[in-house]
Design a protein around this motif. Sequence first.
Motif, PDB file in Angstrom:
ATOM      1  N   ARG A  13       2.081   2.330   2.670  1.00 52.96           N
ATOM      2  CA  ARG A  13       1.446   2.953   3.835  1.00 52.96           C
ATOM      3  C   ARG A  13       2.499   3.257   4.885  1.00 52.96           C
ATOM      4  NH1 ARG A  13      -4.115   2.031   5.772  1.00 52.96           N
ATOM      5  NH2 ARG A  13      -4.288   2.247   8.030  1.00 52.96           N
ATOM      6  N   GLU A  56     -15.947   3.267   4.499  1.00 52.54           N
ATOM      7  CA  GLU A  56     -15.274   2.562   5.582  1.00 52.54           C
ATOM      8  C   GLU A  56     -16.133   2.521   6.853  1.00 52.54           C
ATOM      9  OE1 GLU A  56     -14.185   5.120   3.898  1.00 52.54           O
ATOM     10  OE2 GLU A  56     -12.427   4.434   2.762  1.00 52.54           O
ATOM     11  N   ALA A  67      -6.326  -5.809   8.307  1.00 58.06           N
ATOM     12  CA  ALA A  67      -6.692  -5.417   6.947  1.00 58.06           C
ATOM     13  C   ALA A  67      -7.116  -3.960   6.847  1.00 58.06           C
ATOM     14  CB  ALA A  67      -7.818  -6.304   6.418  1.00 58.06           C
ATOM     15  N   LEU A 103     -13.818   8.299  16.228  1.00 59.60           N
ATOM     16  CA  LEU A 103     -12.576   8.764  15.603  1.00 59.60           C
ATOM     17  C   LEU A 103     -12.756   8.973  14.106  1.00 59.60           C
ATOM     18  CD1 LEU A 103      -9.793   6.568  17.234  1.00 59.60           C
ATOM     19  CD2 LEU A 103     -10.658   8.806  17.946  1.00 59.60           C
ATOM     20  N   SER A 143      -7.836  -0.725   4.066  1.00 57.15           N
ATOM     21  CA  SER A 143      -8.444  -0.729   2.737  1.00 57.15           C
ATOM     22  C   SER A 143      -7.400  -1.085   1.672  1.00 57.15           C
ATOM     23  CB  SER A 143      -9.070   0.633   2.452  1.00 57.15           C
ATOM     24  OG  SER A 143      -8.111   1.661   2.627  1.00 57.15           O
ATOM     25  N   PRO A 186      -2.008   2.864  11.847  1.00 57.07           N
ATOM     26  CA  PRO A 186      -2.312   1.494  12.302  1.00 57.07           C
ATOM     27  C   PRO A 186      -3.422   0.816  11.507  1.00 57.07           C
ATOM     28  CG  PRO A 186      -3.240   3.109  13.817  1.00 57.07           C
ATOM     29  CD  PRO A 186      -2.458   3.885  12.806  1.00 57.07           C
ATOM     30  N   LEU A 187      -3.490  -0.500  11.617  1.00 61.16           N
ATOM     31  CA  LEU A 187      -4.427  -1.305  10.830  1.00 61.16           C
ATOM     32  C   LEU A 187      -5.614  -1.750  11.668  1.00 61.16           C
ATOM     33  CD1 LEU A 187      -1.847  -3.697   9.102  1.00 61.16           C
ATOM     34  CD2 LEU A 187      -2.568  -1.402   8.413  1.00 61.16           C
ATOM     35  N   LYS A 205       0.812  -1.222   0.000  1.00 65.84           N
ATOM     36  CA  LYS A 205       0.000   0.000   0.000  1.00 65.84           C
ATOM     37  C   LYS A 205       0.844   1.269   0.000  1.00 65.84           C
ATOM     38  CE  LYS A 205      -3.345   0.889   2.694  1.00 65.84           C
ATOM     39  NZ  LYS A 205      -4.692   1.272   2.308  1.00 65.84           N
TER      40      LYS A 205
HETATM   41  P1  AMP Z   1      -8.248   1.854   6.591  1.00 63.69           P
HETATM   42  O1  AMP Z   1      -8.915   0.529   6.714  1.00 63.69           O
HETATM   43  O2  AMP Z   1      -7.261   1.950   5.475  1.00 63.69           O
HETATM   44  O3  AMP Z   1      -9.239   2.978   6.597  1.00 63.69           O
HETATM   45  O4  AMP Z   1      -7.356   2.022   7.870  1.00 63.69           O
HETATM   46  C1  AMP Z   1      -7.824   1.763   9.118  1.00 63.69           C
HETATM   47  C2  AMP Z   1      -7.911   2.992   9.930  1.00 63.69           C
HETATM   48  O5  AMP Z   1      -8.139   2.650  11.291  1.00 63.69           O
HETATM   49  C3  AMP Z   1      -6.595   3.745   9.863  1.00 63.69           C
HETATM   50  O6  AMP Z   1      -6.737   5.007   9.260  1.00 63.69           O
HETATM   51  C4  AMP Z   1      -6.103   3.815  11.261  1.00 63.69           C
HETATM   52  O7  AMP Z   1      -5.530   5.050  11.603  1.00 63.69           O
HETATM   53  C5  AMP Z   1      -7.319   3.452  12.145  1.00 63.69           C
HETATM   54  N1  AMP Z   1      -6.852   2.709  13.318  1.00 63.69           N
HETATM   55  C6  AMP Z   1      -6.378   1.474  13.304  1.00 63.69           C
HETATM   56  N2  AMP Z   1      -5.946   1.129  14.523  1.00 63.69           N
HETATM   57  C7  AMP Z   1      -6.155   2.167  15.359  1.00 63.69           C
HETATM   58  C8  AMP Z   1      -5.904   2.424  16.723  1.00 63.69           C
HETATM   59  N3  AMP Z   1      -5.320   1.515  17.497  1.00 63.69           N
HETATM   60  N4  AMP Z   1      -6.252   3.607  17.236  1.00 63.69           N
HETATM   61  C9  AMP Z   1      -6.810   4.535  16.449  1.00 63.69           C
HETATM   62  N5  AMP Z   1      -7.068   4.364  15.137  1.00 63.69           N
HETATM   63  C10 AMP Z   1      -6.744   3.197  14.586  1.00 63.69           C
END
Ligand code: AMP
Length: 316
Positions: A50, A172, A133, A185, A135, A55-56, A48
């Motif tokens: 990334r 999402e 996972a 968030l 996106s 974080p994921l 990605k």
């Molecule tokens: P995406 O699936 O690409 O939208 O990415 C997942 C989103 O969840 C990311 O933008 C991360 O910043 C957020 N995320 C994942 N783990 C955490 C965490 N521990 N605390 C806050 N946000 C999180």
Amino acid sequence: MTEIGSDVQRAARILKSGGIVAVPTETVYGLAANAFDEKAVTKIFKAKNRPAFDPLIVHVADDASLASVAAEIPEAAHKLRRHFGPGPLTLVLPKTAQVPDLVTSGLPHVAVRTPNHPAAAELLGMLTFPLAAPSANPFGYVSPVTAAHVAAQLGGSIDYILDGGRCTVGIESTIVAFTDRPKILRLGGLSQEAIEAVIGPVEVAAESSANPAAPGMLTAHYATKKPLVIGHIPTLLKAHNERSPAVLGFTSNYGTAGEILSKSGDPDEAARNLFAAMRRLDESNAGIILAEFLPESGLGRAVNDRLRRAGADRKL
Ligand code: AMP
Ligand code: MG
């Protein structure tokens, strides 16, 4: 080129041997790896492009699997899962030691959800580990809602694309943190109103934040390659007349080239159509995309958040 298919067993085999697979969910397609295998997770970040500070989300089959990644689950979090899980709801909870720091970018909390998609559920059911996972798109770009979207950008750099049709929610998940008082968030496929009906008033994190600890919250995100401006479309059409504008309209395209998100004015339908419409406009020969906000309620809020981020840094 990466193969696209509907072979869930094959996806499971690849994931068990440390590979990365694009997986359909009801929100958007995810790029999955064994969440407990750091080497496999590293491949996601690489594919990605990334940054390691983002974080994921960890995807779990059920409550037993949730307990392997979340050390503590407050009552309000339980309540939300009972109402909306499986679904477009991600909870941020204190993590167990088993979750590698790489997955959470060093945060003591993990983001976790159970997807509501038959292929994702079947796949998770075949595995003894959860799936990290995010996106399945290059970092910062619009999320994919079809297998073809994934192939167009990540084909060649991932091991398999599991085709589960078009995503039914289309944006999402909504992320609710339980690190302190419950706080949204990221607005997403589950509305703030629905959450508040179950656990009462919830704060929403400031949306212009560029705080990398907060999800999908980087100001420029979900962005098209073409410039995108938001405002009163008839006015914008006059101002950008010379630049071959294309319209991304809510209920109308103002009689020009462009996309209509929902003729009937349904924000859920608009959310479902948003990313595919953004991609089509990005691939068209338009010079600039002109978009308008939806009413700020239900999923309209989440759609507006995506538009705002797509338009960030492009005040023209
Ligand atoms: P995406 O699936 O690409 O939208 O990415 C997942 C989103 O969840 C990311 O933008 C991360 O910043 C957020 N995320 C994942 N783990 C955490 C965490 N521990 N605390 C806050 N946000 C999180
Ligand atoms: Mg993303």
